[in-house]
Each structure stands twice: as C-alpha cells, then as structure tokens.
Design a protein around this motif. Structure first.
Motif: not given
Lengths: 341, 235
Positions: A138-145
């Motif tokens: 869910n942490w799209m900005s860092v892990t790209k989901g």
C-alpha cells in the motif's frame, strides 16, 4: 557391526574434510559444466541457505519459533531495491545497509517476543509478516505497491560488475560459504552454548549467570542480519522484487527447511535448503502436487526421524517409529522370558 | 556473615509471599529453611537471586548490598542457585552443561581443570560426559545441577529442594555430597520440605510458615523440639 563402522567413517574428521573438499570442488566446477537452469537452482540454494541458517540460529538454537523470516528477507530486499533504484546507492553500500537495517527491524520485533513463550511468539512473527506485506502493497510512493520494483542493477562490489551468470554464481557462493563459517562459529562459541541453554531451560540459564533476554535479542539480530543480506543478494540477482515473494508461505518453507535438516544443526539448515529448492524443480511435471509431496515428506520425517536429517534431537521428544517398534518388540520378548521363568 | 537478609517483605500482586523475613548464613555454615509447599521458600531464593523484587528489606552479600542487582551480576559476585527440579539443559551434553555453568568465567584452562575435578567427584558425570543430560535419571541430574552450580566457583550455594522427586537412597547420596561441598569451604543455604534430612546435615535452621519465620534455632534443638517433630517429622 557394519552400521557402526559406517557411522565411525562419517564421524571421523578426516572423512568430513574430504567430503567437504569434494563438495567445494564440485560447486567450483559446476558453473562451467552445467546448464543455466542448474546454475540458477544452485544460486537459489545459496540465497535460501542464508535464510535457513539465520532462522536456524533463531529457531533451532535459541528456540524462538520465528514464522516471519521471509518478511525480514523482504525488508532486506526492499531496502536494497529502494536505495539502488531511488537513490543510486552502489550495491556494496546497499548490501550492508540491508543487513544492518533488517537487523534493526529484527531488534524491534524481538523486544515484544521476550515476554512471550514460543507459541505466542510465533503469532507475533506471523503478524509481522502480514504487516510487512500490507505496508509494501500500500505504500505506493516508496515500494510501488503490488507491481513491485523493477530494474535493480546487478551485483557490483566496489565498482567491479558481477553481471555474467558465472560471476554472480561465485559471489553468491562466496557469501554463502563465509556466512556458513561465521554462523557455525557463532553457534560453537560460548554464546552458542548460551543460546542452547536458554532454549533448554531459561531458569537454569539464568542461574548460570546467562541473561536470557540479551541472548534472545542478539540471536534474533544475528538471524535477521543474514536474512537482510539474502534480501540484498536476491534483489540484485533477480533484478526485480515484488511483495509476492516474501509471503507467509515462504516463511513456512524456510522453517520447513530447518525442520527437515534438523533443528540445532547449521549443516542441517543447508541440507534442508537443498531439498526444498531441488524438490519442486525435479517434480515440476507434478507441479500441482508439489505442496502435497512436501507435506507427505514432512509427515514421514516426523514419523521416522523426528530430529531431522542432521538434527540433534533437540526438539523431538519421542524416538522414530522404527525405534519405538524395536523397543516394543524387545519389551515383549523380555515379558515372554519372564513369563516362562 | 556471608549472606544476610533483613526484614524482607515481598508480594505477588496482592498476595503476600514473604512477611518480614530475616535470615543469615555465616561462612562455612549449612543453613536450612524448612517449610511446607507454598510457605515461600522458593520465593525467598528467587528474591535473593534478583529474580523477584521485594517490596522492602535488605539483602547483602559479604557486607555489600546486592538488592536490585541482576541475576547475572549476583552469580558473578559468588552466589550460585541450584533451582528446584534441577533444570539441567536437557538436550545438551553433560560436558556442555558444565561449560554453561562456567559461563561467567573466562579462564578456559582452569575451567577444564574444574570439569576434570568434578568428573572425579561425581563419577557418573565422568562416565556420561558426552551423553545428553535429559537422558539421565533424576539423581544423576541432581548431581549435574550441583556440579553445574559449582562450576561458577561460588562462595555460597543456594539449593532449592535438593531432595525433590528423588529416591531415599539417592537423597542420602545428594546430602553426603552437600556436606562434602561444605567441607571444601562453600557455604550452603538450602530450603527443604524434607525436614529430617535438612535438619540432620545443617548447623542452623529456620522454620518458614506462610511467609513468616516462626522459629530459628540450632538444627539439633529443632530435631528434638516436640512441635517441630509433630509438624514436620511426622512423629
């Protein structure tokens, strides 16, 4: 008689060194004489053996049932991937950062574990693995989901690129061997003795002047450190990571490797790893039944050799089925003799 | 006075476990604390070892307070505990159990000498040096627990029910060894339910009832005391 002689042969130090030398030579020659698939399988074994050896320290030596090892592996992989793709950090630095960063996460997770017995501790580690997945997805900005992080450049130590398949193979080989030596020495040291003492009896350990809390935390940190290193190697080796690799299923597989190899034995961890990496490859045609075959083998193991292939019987309370039958037969014979006397 | 406990009060939550307990041991003595199940014997030892925190009171070893110190430091000071039910490391070999007992020491050469010494003293341990401790009988495990505690070279040994779950013959043997340990200069502080045994080897004894010391006398005197005989010796 023959069995005893065989046992003697294998327990001799010279024999062991000889066998190790053959293994070492075989693994050194392997990349030049085998195909890509075999090379890939052996490389995977190297990475997974870091995981199983780490988990062996935590579970097999200190007796903490860690069912979240894949998540720690994932922490290392994501640290590496994010540092390398997002911040252009060289691999050598990312590799170290992954080890240390994962060990720090391990430290944080191990603290609540101090208050709990084995069974409940395993619940915490399971919870951790799901929290990890939830964050990563869910942490799209860092892990790209869920789509994961692609384009991680290959293993590169201090400017030297290890991009060819053979070069990568030897890097993984070297890291696995060094880790094996380091972990073996830790388990044979005074600290290793303390870990086993804590596993066997915390009260007794405390009476001997051992600090159980310290030992538990430190063994968790050691185990997760190597999981972090494995994560870094995996990310750079495959070049892409996604959340689906680091699931609870993977954690149970890692623990199965330890159980099959024998809890309380570092060589056992490697043996278990070899089995669980090679087995699914060899019966690929039966792909649907892979999980089942693994399960059946685990069941048979519990029946016939509960201590695992190389294990020290640390966790098995009963003998294998063949020994139990033998003991029963002896008891019956004795009873018969007594009846006739 | 090598060990002294003064006015110790200790609670488990609301439940009072120790009620103004004062005991002491002089160097070279065998001191016994006699009490029934739940009298607070184990609690007393655990509090001395720093495993439980008292509400108030003083505990000192060789004149300096050890209250609030960690168990690890207390062992280093020279107090060793042989826990109730022995608690040997079941999956480790006898040798590794002894090595674990010497955990706080760093003089490897002398540790090896001590192991040899105790293998002679406890022949059964010498015979089974490479055998798993969990496979030994209760009596053998008690010997191992004593030897393991001795490996830290304690000045005083706290024994928690050394006779628990052992056959009478073995109990006798264990107590003979306890006397030998004392002869070599280690002070012994033991808590026991087996009053007869404990009173016959000890110099002084305390009677602990519901967390309170009700009597403190020479052991001989207690052995002949009618009330004690009726309550603890079954005569």
């Amino acid at each position: 008689m023959k069995k005893a002689a065989l046992k003697d042969f294998f327990s001799k130090k010279s024999t062991r060194i000889f066998l190790l030398a053959i293994l070492f030579a075989g693994l050194t020659v392997a990349p030049f004489v085998t195909n890509t698939l075999t090379k890939r399988i052996i490389s995977t074994i190297f990475i997974y053996s870091l995981l199983s050896m780490g988990n062996m320290v935590i579970g097999g030596f200190t007796g903490m049932l860690n069912l979240g090892h894949a998540a720690f592996w994932g922490v290392g992989a994501y640290i590496t991937a994010i540092l390398m793709t997002g911040y252009n950090v060289p691999f050598s630095a990312a590799f170290l950062a992954a080890g240390i960063g994962t060990a720090l996460v391990g430290l944080v997770v191990s603290i609540p574990c101090l208050r709990l017995s084995t069974d409940f501790l395993s619940l915490i580690t399971i919870a951790f693995s799901y929290i990890f997945l939830a964050v990563v997805r869910n942490w799209m900005s860092v892990t790209k989901g869920p789509q994961g992080i692609p384009g991680i450049s290959c293993i590169n130590f201090f400017g030297v690129d290890f991009s060819s398949a053979n070069a990568v193979y030897f890097v993984l080989f070297a890291v696995a061997v060094v880790s094996f030596i380091v972990i073996s020495n830790i388990t044979k040291s005074k600290f290793g003795l303390a870990m086993q003492a804590v596993r066997d009896d915390e009260l007794g350990a405390r009476s001997a002047g051992i600090k159980p809390a310290q030992v538990k935390i430190l063994s968790f940190v050691i185990g997760t450190f190597f999981a972090g290193l494995a994560g870094a190697l995996y990310a750079a080796y495959i070049g892409y990571i996604g959340p689906n690799t680091f699931t609870f299923d993977t954690s149970t597989t890692i623990f199965q490797m330890c159980i099959l190899g024998g809890l309380g034995s570092i060589p056992g961890a490697v043996v278990g790893t070899v089995f669980f990496v090679v087995m699914p490859e060899t019966i690929r045609t039966l792909a649907v039944y892979r999980v089942g075959v693994g399960g059946v083998i685990m069941l048979l193991l519990m029946l016939f050799r509960p201590q695992g292939i190389m294990g020290s019987r640390a966790f098995a309370t009963k003998d294998g089925i063949q020994e139990r039958i033998k003991n029963k037969l002896i008891a019956r014979k004795v009873a018969n003799v007594q009846k006739h006397v | 006075m090598i060990l002294s406990v003064e006015n110790l009060w200790m609670y488990y939550g609301q439940v009072q476990a120790l009620h103004d307990v004062s005991v002491y041991a002089d160097e070279g003595e065998i001191v016994a604390v006699i009490g029934l199940n739940g009298a607070g014997k184990t609690t007393l030892l655990k509090t001395i070892m720093g495993q439980e925190k008292p509400a108030s009171g003083k505990i000192s070893f060789k004149g300096t307070s050890i209250l609030g110190k960690s168990t690890n430091d207390i062992v280093k000071e020279g107090i060793a505990l042989v826990p109730e039910g022995r608690q040997v490391f079941a999956t480790l070999s006898v040798y590794d159990n002894l090595m674990a007992g010497a955990y706080i020491r760093n003089d490897n050469k002398e540790i090896q000498q001590d192991i040899e010494k105790y293998c002679k003293r406890f022949p059964i341990l010498g015979e089974r040096l490479n055998q798993r401790a969990g496979y030994m009988s209760g009596g053998e495990q008690q010997m191992l627990a004593l030897a393991r505690a001795l490996m830290s070279r304690p000045k005083i040994m706290l024994l928690d029910e050394p006779s628990l779950g052992l056959a009478p013959v073995i109990i006798k043997e264990v107590y003979e060894i306890i006397e030998e340990i004392r002869k070599e200069g280690t002070t012994i502080f033991l808590v026991e339910q087996n009053a007869k045994r404990a009173l016959s080897v000890s110099d002084r004894a305390y009677i602990l009832v519901n967390g309170e010391i009700t009597m403190s006398e020479k052991s001989e005197t207690l052995l002949n005391n009618d009330a004690v005989r009726r309550a603890y010796l079954g005569v």
